[in-house]
Design a protein around this motif. Structure first.
Motif, short mmCIF file in Angstrom:
data_model
loop_
_atom_site.label_atom_id
_atom_site.label_comp_id
_atom_site.label_asym_id
_atom_site.label_seq_id
_atom_site.Cartn_x
_atom_site.Cartn_y
_atom_site.Cartn_z
N THR A 166 0.89 -1.29 0.14
CA THR A 166 0.09 0.10 0.02
C THR A 166 0.71 1.25 -0.04
O THR A 166 0.60 2.31 -0.67
N SER A 167 1.91 1.24 0.95
CA SER A 167 2.99 2.35 0.86
C SER A 167 3.53 2.69 -0.40
O SER A 167 3.75 3.69 -1.10
N VAL A 168 4.17 1.38 -1.13
CA VAL A 168 4.84 1.60 -2.41
C VAL A 168 3.72 2.30 -3.47
O VAL A 168 4.25 3.02 -4.28
N MET A 169 2.67 1.68 -3.58
CA MET A 169 1.58 2.00 -4.44
C MET A 169 1.12 3.51 -4.40
O MET A 169 1.01 4.26 -5.08
N LEU A 170 1.16 3.88 -2.89
CA LEU A 170 1.07 5.22 -2.74
C LEU A 170 2.02 6.46 -3.28
O LEU A 170 1.92 7.47 -3.78
N ALA A 171 3.29 5.88 -3.15
CA ALA A 171 4.52 6.43 -4.01
C ALA A 171 4.36 6.31 -5.24
O ALA A 171 4.62 7.46 -6.00
N LEU A 172 3.87 5.20 -6.01
CA LEU A 172 4.10 5.23 -7.34
C LEU A 172 2.67 5.75 -8.11
O LEU A 172 2.88 6.58 -9.09
N ASP A 173 1.57 5.44 -7.46
CA ASP A 173 0.37 5.71 -8.21
C ASP A 173 -0.80 6.21 -7.11
O ASP A 173 -1.93 5.22 -7.06
N PRO A 174 -0.70 7.29 -6.45
CA PRO A 174 -1.64 7.58 -5.32
C PRO A 174 -3.08 7.70 -5.68
O PRO A 174 -4.03 7.21 -5.13
N ALA A 175 -3.27 8.01 -7.01
CA ALA A 175 -4.66 7.97 -7.50
C ALA A 175 -5.42 6.69 -7.56
O ALA A 175 -6.66 6.48 -7.72
N ALA A 176 -4.61 5.60 -7.75
CA ALA A 176 -5.00 4.10 -7.75
C ALA A 176 -5.37 3.51 -6.51
O ALA A 176 -5.80 2.47 -6.40
N VAL A 177 -4.95 4.27 -5.36
CA VAL A 177 -5.13 3.64 -3.94
C VAL A 177 -6.41 4.18 -3.25
O VAL A 177 -6.33 5.53 -3.11
N ASP A 178 -7.31 3.46 -2.97
CA ASP A 178 -8.43 3.71 -2.09
C ASP A 178 -8.11 3.59 -0.73
O ASP A 178 -8.66 2.59 -0.30
N LEU A 179 -7.28 4.63 -0.32
CA LEU A 179 -6.88 4.30 1.25
C LEU A 179 -8.01 4.11 2.47
O LEU A 179 -7.77 3.41 3.18
N PRO A 180 -9.36 4.97 2.15
CA PRO A 180 -10.17 4.79 3.12
C PRO A 180 -10.68 3.54 3.21
O PRO A 180 -11.41 2.90 4.38
N ALA A 181 -10.71 2.51 2.08
CA ALA A 181 -11.04 1.30 2.13
C ALA A 181 -10.14 0.18 2.83
O ALA A 181 -10.59 -0.83 2.81
N ALA A 182 -9.07 0.46 3.14
CA ALA A 182 -7.83 -0.33 3.47
C ALA A 182 -8.15 -0.76 4.90
O ALA A 182 -8.28 0.27 5.82
N THR A 183 -8.33 -1.99 5.29
CA THR A 183 -8.41 -2.54 6.83
C THR A 183 -7.55 -3.85 6.89
O THR A 183 -7.38 -4.59 5.66
N PRO A 184 -7.07 -4.08 8.11
CA PRO A 184 -6.25 -5.23 8.24
C PRO A 184 -7.14 -6.44 8.28
O PRO A 184 -8.41 -6.52 8.59
N ASP A 185 -6.39 -7.31 7.70
CA ASP A 185 -7.19 -8.70 7.66
C ASP A 185 -6.22 -9.82 7.37
O ASP A 185 -4.74 -9.57 7.34
N GLY A 186 -6.61 -11.29 7.84
CA GLY A 186 -5.61 -12.35 7.72
C GLY A 186 -4.84 -12.33 8.84
O GLY A 186 -3.78 -13.08 8.80
N LEU A 187 -4.86 -11.71 9.96
CA LEU A 187 -3.94 -11.77 10.97
C LEU A 187 -4.17 -13.11 11.92
O LEU A 187 -3.10 -13.12 12.80
N ALA A 188 -5.21 -13.44 11.61
CA ALA A 188 -5.61 -14.59 12.96
C ALA A 188 -4.81 -15.74 12.64
O ALA A 188 -4.60 -16.63 13.45
N ILE A 189 -4.20 -15.99 11.46
CA ILE A 189 -3.22 -17.11 11.07
C ILE A 189 -2.10 -17.35 12.15
O ILE A 189 -1.83 -18.53 12.74
N THR A 190 -1.53 -16.21 13.00
CA THR A 190 -0.82 -16.58 13.97
C THR A 190 -1.24 -17.07 15.10
O THR A 190 -0.27 -17.87 15.66
N GLU A 191 -2.56 -17.05 15.32
CA GLU A 191 -2.93 -17.69 16.29
C GLU A 191 -3.16 -19.23 16.08
O GLU A 191 -2.63 -20.20 16.76
N SER A 192 -3.28 -19.81 14.84
CA SER A 192 -3.36 -21.01 14.35
C SER A 192 -1.84 -21.50 14.38
O SER A 192 -1.69 -22.74 14.57
#
Length: 256
Positions: A166-192
């Motif tokens: 997300t950070s690299v794409m903000l540097a390369l093409d910020p208009a292509a990033v919908d930052l308000p839609a970005a949310t964390p996910d997939g982190l529960a694998i650490t518990e497994s």
């Protein structure tokens, strides 16, 4: 290298040039990043590195190969995956074409996590088939400065559409990033994985995961807090490291 002619390629080959092939993927990157994220990052890193090479390391930058091996994302709209056999064939044909142009070294610059195993296999096939010394640089393995890693929310699980991309794409093409839609996910694998000694998401005894096994949104990581400033610093550091690696590979000679 935009607009390069056949005679120019011949001159580069005669000077001992290396061919640099960026490769990525076209696949879902959560709700906030474009499906071409991996291809755009691969191209930016490869182009930036080639531009930093000294004149003593002539290079031929090939057009980015946007499609990759992405079965783990199939079923998510926007994902276009080549099969294993198709991508192997395409890469082998690339190697043969590079050889036919008189270039003896080919370097894949890859920015998609599903490609490295296949690329390392086909690198040996290309070398055996047509004699081209072929190497694979997996961009996520290019070192980042410690201070940048310390600013990442979950660096050990920044796998897909997370803070780094997300950070690299903000540097390369910020208009292509919908930052308000970005949310964390997939982190529960650490518990497994907690308490397991031998099994991990990557490396060692890795898991052959599909995105649906880990994430509802398609994100695996935490993109919140991503910034163009961090992305520019990461690109600068990794582009420098990649240029150095290309220089080392270009001059490498086996003892026999």
């Amino acid at each position: 290298m935009s607009g390069i002619t056949s005679p120019a390629v011949a001159a580069l080959a005669a000077a001992g040039a290396v061919a640099v092939q960026p490769i990525g993927a076209v696949e879902q990157h959560g709700p906030h990043l474009p499906v071409t994220t991996d291809a755009e990052i691969a191209e930016a890193l490869a182009r930036g590195a080639v531009e930093r090479l000294p004149e003593s390391v002539p290079s031929w930058l090939l057009p980015v190969l946007s499609y990759g091996l992405s079965p783990e994302h199939l079923g998510r709209p926007g994902t276009v995956s080549l099969s294993t056999s198709t991508l192997l064939g395409v890469c082998l044909d690339l190697g043969r074409s590079v050889a036919a142009s008189g270039v003896g070294t080919l370097i894949f610059v890859n920015a998609h996590g599903g490609n490295p195993d296949l690329l390392r296999v086909v690198a040996r096939d290309i070398h055996a088939d047509c004699g081209v010394r072929t190497y694979v640089v997996h961009a996520p393995e290019l070192a980042l400065p410690r201070e940048l890693v310390e600013r990442m929310p979950v660096p050990a699980l920044d796998v897909h559409a997370g803070f780094y991309e997300t950070s690299v794409m903000l540097a390369l093409d910020p208009a292509a990033v919908d930052l308000p839609a970005a949310t964390p996910d997939g982190l529960a694998i650490t518990e497994s994985l907690a308490g397991l000694t031998h099994v991990s998401l990557f490396g060692g005894i890795g898991l052959p995961w599909h995105t649906d096994d880990l994430s509802e949104s398609g994100v695996i990581g935490d993109p919140t807090g991503a910034s163009a400033e961090w992305g520019r610093a990461a690109l600068d550091a990794q582009t420098t490291a990649l240029a150095e690696a290309i220089g080392e590979l270009a001059g490498f000679e086996y003892p026999r």
